[in-house]
Write a protein that holds these residues in place. Structure first.
Motif, short mmCIF file in Angstrom:
data_model
loop_
_atom_site.label_atom_id
_atom_site.label_comp_id
_atom_site.label_asym_id
_atom_site.label_seq_id
_atom_site.Cartn_x
_atom_site.Cartn_y
_atom_site.Cartn_z
N ILE A 165 3.60 -51.06 -50.56
CA ILE A 165 4.35 -49.92 -50.44
C ILE A 165 5.33 -49.63 -51.42
O ILE A 165 5.64 -48.60 -51.89
CB ILE A 165 4.84 -49.64 -49.00
N ARG A 166 6.03 -50.81 -51.77
CA ARG A 166 6.93 -50.51 -53.09
C ARG A 166 6.28 -50.31 -54.09
O ARG A 166 6.97 -49.35 -54.99
CB ARG A 166 7.56 -52.19 -53.22
N LYS A 167 5.11 -50.53 -54.31
CA LYS A 167 4.54 -50.29 -55.60
C LYS A 167 3.91 -48.80 -55.64
O LYS A 167 4.24 -48.07 -56.54
CB LYS A 167 3.04 -51.24 -55.75
N ILE A 168 3.37 -48.46 -54.52
CA ILE A 168 3.00 -47.05 -54.11
C ILE A 168 4.27 -46.10 -54.63
O ILE A 168 4.09 -44.78 -54.97
CB ILE A 168 2.36 -46.83 -52.95
N LEU A 169 5.20 -46.54 -53.81
CA LEU A 169 6.40 -45.50 -53.82
C LEU A 169 7.47 -45.80 -55.24
O LEU A 169 8.37 -44.93 -55.29
CB LEU A 169 7.34 -45.80 -52.56
N HIS A 170 6.94 -46.59 -56.06
CA HIS A 170 7.77 -47.03 -57.22
C HIS A 170 9.34 -47.47 -56.97
O HIS A 170 10.13 -47.03 -57.36
CB HIS A 170 7.84 -45.78 -58.24
N GLU A 171 9.36 -48.47 -55.97
CA GLU A 171 10.53 -48.85 -55.41
C GLU A 171 10.56 -50.29 -55.48
O GLU A 171 10.71 -51.16 -54.57
CB GLU A 171 10.74 -48.46 -54.09
N LYS A 172 10.45 -50.73 -56.97
CA LYS A 172 10.45 -52.17 -57.14
C LYS A 172 11.72 -52.95 -56.84
O LYS A 172 12.74 -52.48 -56.59
CB LYS A 172 10.25 -52.64 -58.59
N SER A 173 11.52 -54.27 -56.29
CA SER A 173 12.74 -54.99 -55.85
C SER A 173 12.37 -56.33 -56.31
O SER A 173 11.30 -56.69 -56.60
CB SER A 173 12.70 -55.22 -54.31
N GLY A 174 13.61 -57.19 -56.84
CA GLY A 174 13.47 -58.32 -57.30
C GLY A 174 14.11 -59.61 -56.72
O GLY A 174 14.62 -59.41 -55.59
N GLU A 175 14.38 -60.59 -57.30
CA GLU A 175 14.87 -61.69 -56.52
C GLU A 175 16.38 -61.87 -56.82
O GLU A 175 17.01 -62.26 -55.77
CB GLU A 175 14.26 -63.21 -57.31
N VAL A 176 16.99 -61.29 -57.59
CA VAL A 176 18.42 -61.36 -57.87
C VAL A 176 19.15 -60.07 -57.37
O VAL A 176 18.57 -59.11 -57.21
CB VAL A 176 18.92 -61.64 -59.46
N SER A 177 20.60 -60.26 -56.97
CA SER A 177 21.17 -59.37 -56.18
C SER A 177 21.13 -57.98 -57.04
O SER A 177 21.20 -56.79 -56.34
CB SER A 177 22.65 -59.39 -56.00
N THR A 178 21.10 -57.63 -58.23
CA THR A 178 21.09 -56.51 -59.01
C THR A 178 19.68 -55.87 -58.92
O THR A 178 19.62 -54.58 -59.30
CB THR A 178 21.18 -56.85 -60.83
N THR A 179 18.69 -56.45 -58.44
CA THR A 179 17.32 -55.72 -58.35
C THR A 179 17.10 -55.39 -56.85
O THR A 179 15.82 -55.01 -56.70
CB THR A 179 16.30 -56.89 -58.91
N GLN A 180 17.99 -55.63 -56.05
CA GLN A 180 17.76 -55.52 -54.72
C GLN A 180 18.47 -54.35 -54.09
O GLN A 180 19.65 -54.27 -53.82
CB GLN A 180 17.87 -56.80 -53.74
N PRO A 181 17.97 -52.95 -53.97
CA PRO A 181 18.40 -51.90 -53.71
C PRO A 181 19.13 -51.93 -52.23
O PRO A 181 18.65 -52.23 -51.24
CB PRO A 181 17.49 -50.79 -53.66
N VAL A 182 20.58 -51.71 -52.22
CA VAL A 182 21.35 -51.78 -51.02
C VAL A 182 22.58 -50.75 -50.99
O VAL A 182 22.88 -49.94 -52.10
CB VAL A 182 22.02 -53.04 -50.71
N THR A 183 22.73 -50.42 -49.81
CA THR A 183 23.88 -49.34 -49.61
C THR A 183 25.34 -50.17 -49.84
O THR A 183 25.11 -51.51 -49.96
CB THR A 183 23.72 -48.68 -48.23
N GLN A 184 26.40 -49.54 -49.87
CA GLN A 184 27.95 -50.30 -49.69
C GLN A 184 28.68 -49.16 -49.05
O GLN A 184 28.47 -47.99 -48.75
CB GLN A 184 28.17 -50.19 -51.00
N LEU A 185 29.79 -49.86 -48.51
CA LEU A 185 30.64 -49.35 -47.55
C LEU A 185 32.15 -49.81 -48.04
O LEU A 185 32.93 -50.06 -47.14
CB LEU A 185 30.56 -49.35 -45.96
N ARG A 186 32.51 -49.89 -49.40
CA ARG A 186 33.67 -50.60 -49.91
C ARG A 186 34.79 -49.53 -49.47
O ARG A 186 35.99 -50.14 -49.81
CB ARG A 186 33.44 -51.16 -51.06
N GLU A 187 34.49 -48.42 -49.72
CA GLU A 187 35.67 -47.17 -49.80
C GLU A 187 35.25 -46.41 -48.48
O GLU A 187 34.35 -45.85 -48.19
CB GLU A 187 35.63 -46.62 -50.89
N LEU A 188 36.23 -46.53 -47.48
CA LEU A 188 36.33 -45.05 -46.41
C LEU A 188 37.58 -44.66 -46.39
O LEU A 188 37.83 -43.50 -45.68
CB LEU A 188 35.76 -45.96 -45.07
N ASN A 189 38.48 -44.99 -47.19
CA ASN A 189 39.84 -44.55 -46.73
C ASN A 189 40.09 -43.36 -47.72
O ASN A 189 40.93 -42.50 -47.34
CB ASN A 189 41.00 -45.45 -47.31
N ASN A 190 39.51 -43.01 -48.74
CA ASN A 190 39.53 -41.89 -49.35
C ASN A 190 38.35 -41.16 -49.32
O ASN A 190 38.20 -39.88 -49.61
CB ASN A 190 39.82 -42.28 -50.97
#
Length: 593
Positions: free
Chosen positions: A371-396
């Motif tokens: 499915i990653r290949k079909i959707l062109h959503e590659k992922s790798g072994e290191v953190s920079t290649t693993q797509p994730v969300t973030q929630l480091r800012e909520l005050n502003n």
């Protein structure tokens, strides 16, 4: 002795305080009181007969009774919320027996809670449960916050796999923050299958393979698995074709085996006909949506029981023949996953047919790379290649809300230019507006008022990768795209890891915007990192050459003759002030078409 008594008194006091903290008054929230849809996994949220059904009410007259009854079971449904409560309690009732002979109550009728840290890390929460007329799950001792703010983190609650939920409430401690989250707007992954897809025999709801796959891809997943009744029926396919999906997964062969004595409910010709007609139907109504056909993954006793082995071998042969026929008709975006990719073996099934948790994981791991290949959503072994969300800012500002706002803006009007980045881009200027704009005038004179600002505070390479995979460049054609990302990875990742992330990011952008002129900006110099940034930017320049896109290093305007940044151009050694933004804009302006 005095020391021991003091220690004992302290321990008693601590336990009393802990008990008080865990048993304080709770505020209860019923998802049915929300002003917007909050239950993921439902394709028809406004047409339901009961709040936790999977099919619309009109389907009761369209599909067989067995399918309709199974559609009231809440397999794959999930509720998201944010909270900073150290205790979360779930209470609810169900409409059937709590468990089955081959499946525990925790899977058939239990709930399952996961949380996502502010850095996007997925974590599982253990809870104490009690099954009675009202079922309760208590999650105690939760760490209320991460290190960024005091507003908690995201939680995801998976509902029972083999029972119908009548009512449900979520309790959090009085005085804590609780925020319901709306159903994610991105297109879902839609799974149509059998009892295996529905979740038999997972030990808990989060271990059904569609749920595992949904977490791996981080996409909403709609589970239309119907125990014993996943048969590629036209009435169900017609309903599925109403869903504007990211991808359709058809995994129905375990309910369509062909027996030599003719005792099966479907003949070989009927199996072939249903495969052909299902794909043609879906492609006629949703020609751009990819379809995945899955082979029967086999039985644990397949090599011992030759008759059962013959069942799935014959069914898989029919599927491969039908697949070849469909491809010969010129049908595009159609894929087949072979049996061996699911890696089921003698240790992965409960009764020779239904997977254990290990078997469910093998299913998900078999699907993910395809499915990653079909959707062109590659992922790798290191953190920079693993797509994730973030929630480091909520005050502003709210990271997820900004993502939704950008998706809505893109639907209303296609931007001609896009600037992607972190807080340096976010706080420069443009639209949608951030909590502040330090260089609004220079932004407008550089990119123009129609350029869209896709900068997010605190973003790293992997966060931008997630945003690209989740629609921020889909559905329109852009003329120019500028990207500046990586400075927030410097303290976490090696130069090699940052380069690997850039590679996936460039590939993802080129795939979604093939006509755009793409320009990567070098990381802007920052206090005490000037030498490393300069070295890393040389590697980025080489990478852009290999990828055949443009490279620009406008951040050089911040440097003095000694190679250090000019502090007068920054507010904090990282973010430019108005004068700094003006110089940066002047360096970029000649390259904006």
């Amino acid at each position: 002795m005095k020391i021991r008594i003091s220690a004992l008194l302290f321990l008693c006091f601590f336990c009393h305080q802990l008990s008080f903290a865990q048993s304080g008054k709770l505020n209860w929230w019923n998802p049915q009181t929300a002003a917007f849809p909050v239950v993921e996994g439902q394709a028809w949220p406004k047409e339901l007969k009961n709040p936790y059904d999977r099919f619309p009410a009109r389907a009761e007259k369209q599909v067989r009774k067995q399918v309709w009854d199974l559609s009231s079971q809440s397999a794959g449904l999930m509720i998201r919320f944010r909270a900073n409560s150290p205790q979360i309690k779930i209470r609810y009732t169900v409409g059937g027996k709590h468990g089955m002979p081959h499946m525990p109550p925790t899977g058939a009728s239990g709930v399952d809670l996961y949380t996502i840290s502010s850095d996007g890390e997925l974590q599982w929460c253990t809870g104490k449960y009690a099954f009675g007329d009202t079922i309760t799950f208590d999650f105690n001792g939760l760490r209320p916050n991460d290190n960024y703010h005091k507003l908690g983190r995201e939680y995801r609650l998976f509902l029972p796999l083999y029972n119908s939920v009548k009512w449900l409430e979520i309790g959090t401690q009085e005085g804590s923050v609780f925020t319901p989250l709306a159903v994610r707007p991105e297109k879902p992954v839609v799974v149509y299958g059998t009892s295996i897809a529905q979740g038999a025999c997972a030990s808990r709801p989060g271990m059904a393979w569609p749920a595992i796959l949904g977490r791996k891809l981080d996409h909403q997943t709609i589970n239309l698995g119907f125990s014993g009744n996943g048969r590629l029926e036209k009435e169900v396919i017609d309903l599925i074709s109403e869903i504007d999906a990211k991808i359709y997964v058809l995994d129905c062969l375990p309910n369509m085996i062909v027996k030599a004595d003719g005792s099966t409910q479907v003949t070989a010709e009927e199996v072939r006909s249903r495969i052909l007609n299902s794909v043609r139907n879906l492609k006629q109504k949703r020609p751009a949506v990819p379809i995945v056909l899955a082979e029967h993954a086999g039985y644990t006793d397949g090599d011992v029981n030759s008759e059962r082995k013959g069942f799935y071998l014959e069914t898989n042969r029919i599927l491969r023949d039908a697949f070849a026929q469909l491809k010969s008709e010129g049908i595009q975006e159609l894929y087949l996953i072979p049996k061996d990719d699911f890696k089921q073996d003698l240790e992965t099934m409960v009764d020779g047919t239904h997977p254990t948790d290990l078997g469910m994981m093998r299913y998900a791991e078999g699907y993910e790379p395809h499915i990653r290949k079909i959707l062109h959503e590659k992922s790798g072994e290191v953190s920079t290649t693993q797509p994730v969300t973030q929630l480091r800012e909520l005050n502003n500002y709210d990271w997820e809300s900004r993502h939704k706002e950008i998706l809505e803006l893109n639907k209303k009007s296609a931007p001609s230019a896009i600037v992607i980045g972190n807080s340096i881009t976010h706080f420069w200027g443009g639209f949608p507006k951030g909590p502040r704009a330090t260089g609004e005038e220079s932004w407008n004179s550089t990119f123009g008022k129609s350029a869209r600002n896709l900068g997010y505070g605190w973003d790293r390479v992997e966060n931008v990768l997630w945003r690209i995979y989740n629609g921020e460049l889909d559905g329109f054609s852009c003329k120019q795209i500028f990207i500046n990302i990586g400075t927030n990875n410097l303290h976490l990742n090696t130069d090699d890891e940052i380069v690997e992330g850039w590679k996936l990011l460039i590939e993802a952008i080129k795939n979604r915007q093939p006509a755009a002129i793409i320009t990567m900006f070098g990381i802007y110099p920052r206090r005490q990192q000037e030498e490393r940034v300069a070295s890393l930017n040389k590697r980025l320049a080489q990478l852009t050459g290999e990828a055949d896109i443009n490279y620009l290093d406008p951040g050089k305007v911040f440097l003095q003759t000694d190679g250090k940044i000019d502090e007068s151009l920054f507010s904090d050694g990282l973010h430019p002030n108005a004068k700094g933004y003006s110089l940066l804009g002047n360096a970029i302006k000649p390259f904006v078409k």
